[in-house]
Design a protein around this motif. Structure first.
Motif, PDB file in Angstrom:
ATOM      1  N   ALA A 249       0.843  -1.189   0.000  1.00 12.54           N
ATOM      2  CA  ALA A 249       0.000   0.000   0.000  1.00 12.54           C
ATOM      3  C   ALA A 249       0.880   1.241   0.000  1.00 12.54           C
ATOM      4  O   ALA A 249       1.978   1.238   0.559  1.00 12.54           O
ATOM      5  N   VAL A 250       0.398   2.285  -0.624  1.00 11.73           N
ATOM      6  CA  VAL A 250       1.065   3.591  -0.609  1.00 11.73           C
ATOM      7  C   VAL A 250       0.250   4.534   0.258  1.00 11.73           C
ATOM      8  O   VAL A 250      -0.977   4.620   0.117  1.00 11.73           O
ATOM      9  N   CYS A 251       0.942   5.210   1.167  1.00  9.79           N
ATOM     10  CA  CYS A 251       0.289   6.094   2.132  1.00  9.79           C
ATOM     11  C   CYS A 251       0.841   7.503   1.972  1.00  9.79           C
ATOM     12  O   CYS A 251       2.054   7.716   2.102  1.00  9.79           O
ATOM     13  N   ALA A 252      -0.013   8.454   1.678  1.00  9.99           N
ATOM     14  CA  ALA A 252       0.389   9.858   1.521  1.00  9.99           C
ATOM     15  C   ALA A 252      -0.822  10.732   1.796  1.00  9.99           C
ATOM     16  O   ALA A 252      -1.970  10.271   1.702  1.00  9.99           O
ATOM     17  N   PRO A 253      -0.618  12.001   2.138  1.00  5.36           N
ATOM     18  CA  PRO A 253      -1.759  12.912   2.323  1.00  5.36           C
ATOM     19  C   PRO A 253      -2.531  13.086   1.018  1.00  5.36           C
ATOM     20  O   PRO A 253      -1.937  13.132  -0.066  1.00  5.36           O
ATOM     21  N   HIS A 256      -1.489  15.827  -1.415  1.00  4.69           N
ATOM     22  CA  HIS A 256      -0.301  15.659  -2.256  1.00  4.69           C
ATOM     23  C   HIS A 256      -0.718  14.943  -3.538  1.00  4.69           C
ATOM     24  O   HIS A 256      -0.363  13.799  -3.800  1.00  4.69           O
ATOM     25  N   ARG A 257      -1.452  15.638  -4.380  1.00  6.88           N
ATOM     26  CA  ARG A 257      -2.066  15.007  -5.549  1.00  6.88           C
ATOM     27  C   ARG A 257      -1.043  14.614  -6.601  1.00  6.88           C
ATOM     28  O   ARG A 257      -1.287  13.730  -7.414  1.00  6.88           O
ATOM     29  N   GLU A 258       0.101  15.281  -6.593  1.00 11.35           N
ATOM     30  CA  GLU A 258       1.153  14.905  -7.529  1.00 11.35           C
ATOM     31  C   GLU A 258       1.647  13.489  -7.239  1.00 11.35           C
ATOM     32  O   GLU A 258       1.856  12.686  -8.155  1.00 11.35           O
ATOM     33  N   MET A 259       1.816  13.153  -5.949  1.00  9.95           N
ATOM     34  CA  MET A 259       2.251  11.807  -5.597  1.00  9.95           C
ATOM     35  C   MET A 259       1.190  10.779  -5.971  1.00  9.95           C
ATOM     36  O   MET A 259       1.498   9.691  -6.468  1.00  9.95           O
ATOM     37  N   TRP A 260      -0.074  11.126  -5.757  1.00 10.30           N
ATOM     38  CA  TRP A 260      -1.139  10.178  -6.099  1.00 10.30           C
ATOM     39  C   TRP A 260      -1.225   9.967  -7.612  1.00 10.30           C
ATOM     40  O   TRP A 260      -1.612   8.897  -8.077  1.00 10.30           O
TER      41      TRP A 260
END
Length: 480
Positions: A249-253, A256-260
């Motif tokens: 799984a990838v977990c980010a705020p 942070h739409r660039e990471m998503w």
């Protein structure tokens, strides 16, 4: 949704990283180190006391990153987000991915395979290191594991070091579309730069049988999909060699739409179902009140605008359910229903007291709140208005009294609080979120056992038609 944060891909300036840095420095007194690392003057401003054990454990194993004390360090973020997670939170996450879990284990941060079965250190290479490992065991003894890659302000997942290596005698493959340039046998990285032993990524991932994907115009793993590929290979290795059901799984705020965007690109060049989203907001929502408030105010920027009607109703729905769970002992379960030929939009309290599912309370977002006590139906004409105006407790009390329930629940944090918090945190990130609950799921009563099983968190509203954001934010991997 603030247009300047969502139109344009990636974010318009200032970037998420710049916004968060400014926010952190307004909260924490920092001092520059080594020219680029802004570290807190007071270490307790960086790591919450509940999470200090995880930091100390990483330090004892000599796994702290070079800039771990930077206020924007993703390693510090991971320590704070998972180090203080209560057992109930660990269980909730594992259940959403693997179904019912009997026992759980303490998280391991900065996990790597001690046996190096991916053969990454043959030529002094860097071994795949996963930010967080969550583990559990089913009642039949089967072990499960979730590998979590945590990101805070990184702009992508990083790139393969083989691209541009002066010793790479197959550089042309880096520019060739497909997995490992469509030629794993001759890939410089897989050959470990000509060492006697090859890396085993392609041994554990059936790369040559993956459906073709046009996302990348060069080797699929040349750039941002490289790190997720390694994580998926590690998961597949644990599954094959140790029989541990493992996913990544990838977990980010959410903000942070660039990471998503990079995450969704990476999903297209992986075996289906091997890479999943785990929004940081969902993990945060599982914390106790004090840790929750600390981390929310520290890391989760508030860019919310005025609430739209559907956002008010979604928040009011979960506020009512949370209040009901706090006030009354009950055996109801939650389900999404659409009676009246799909014209009603309800979150329904139901039971099986008569041997079959039966609606007890319909929280109809297209109308009123209806309570079915077995004899007649009571409607709360002003229920939504009161709940939206902060009086969810009084609405929940009226529902309980109409059903003949007695107050008397001991003080506790109901699991339904997580659902309400997630919607609120989504609003902080400028997102309009909605929980979707599988009508066919076999759900237990939710007083203390509402589980993230067969549930899905979606973006809601027409404002997403003009931006490149997927509709699903989180989806339970496990289906009853």
């Amino acid at each position: 949704m603030p247009k300047d944060l969502n139109v344009g891909y990636p974010l318009r300036k200032p970037s998420f990283s710049a916004r968060l840095m400014s926010h952190l420095q307004s909260q924490i007194e920092t001092v520059p180190r080594k020219g680029i690392s802004y570290e807190p003057v007071n270490f307790d401003d960086l790591i919450h006391p509940n999470c200090r054990w995880a930091w100390d454990d990483i330090a004892a194993r000599n796994k702290l990153h070079r800039y771990a004390k930077h206020v924007r360090s993703s390693q510090s973020f991971a320590v704070n987000l998972f180090g203080g997670l209560p057992d109930s939170g660990i269980r909730a996450i594992l259940v959403s991915f693997f179904g019912p879990i009997d026992t759980i284990e303490k998280p391991i941060l900065e996990y790597e395979d001690a046996k190096d079965r991916l053969r990454e250190t043959v030529m002094s290479g860097q071994q795949t290191q996963v930010d967080v490992l969550l583990r559990g065991t089913r009642t039949n003894g089967e072990k499960v594991a979730l590998l979590v890659e945590v990101k805070l302000t990184e702009t992508d997942f990083g790139k393969c070091s083989g691209d541009g290596d002066v010793n790479n005698d197959a550089q042309h493959l880096c520019s060739t579309p497909g997995p490992f340039g469509s030629d794993p046998v001759n890939c410089f990285k897989l050959r470990n730069g000509g060492a006697k032993e090859r890396r085993t990524y392609d041994h554990y991932i059936p790369v040559m049988s993956l459906p073709w994907d046009d996302t990348f115009d060069s080797c699929w793993y040349r750039s941002t999909a490289y790190q997720p590929m390694r994580n998926v290979a590690l998961a597949a290795m644990l599954q094959k060699e140790e029989g541990i059901e493992t996913v990544v799984a990838v977990c980010a705020p959410l903000l942070h739409r660039e990471m998503w965007s990079h995450f969704h690109k990476a999903c297209g060049v992986r075996p289906k179902g091997s890479l999943w989203p785990l929004p940081a907001e969902l993990v945060l929502a599982l914390h106790d009140d004090e840790t929750y408030q600390f981390l929310r105010d520290r890391y989760f920027l508030d860019v919310s605008g005025p609430l739209e009607k559907h956002d008010e109703l979604e928040l009011a729905t979960w506020s009512i359910i949370e209040s009901f769970d706090q006030l009354f002992d009950h055996q109801f379960f939650i389900v999404e229903t659409h009676p009246g030929g799909e014209q009603y939009d309800c979150i329904t309290f139901a039971d099986r007291a008569h041997g079959y599912p039966r609606s007890v309370v319909d929280l109809n977002r297209n109308g009123r709140i209806h309570i079915h006590n077995g004899v007649d139906t009571t409607s709360l004409d002003d229920g939504w208005e009161r709940a939206i105006n902060g009086q969810a407790n009084s609405v929940a009390t009226d529902i309980g009294l109409a059903l003949g329930l007695q107050k008397g629940r001991t003080e506790h944090q109901p699991v339904s609080r997580t659902y309400r918090r997630v919607v609120e945190l989504g609003r902080r990130a400028g997102e309009s979120l909605r929980w979707r609950i599988d009508e066919n799921a076999e759900l237990e009563h939710h007083g203390d056992s509402l589980k993230l099983v067969a549930h899905q968190l979606e973006r809601n509203g027409s404002q997403y038609d003009e931006v490149n954001l997927p509709s699903t934010v989180f989806a339970s991997r496990y289906r009853s």
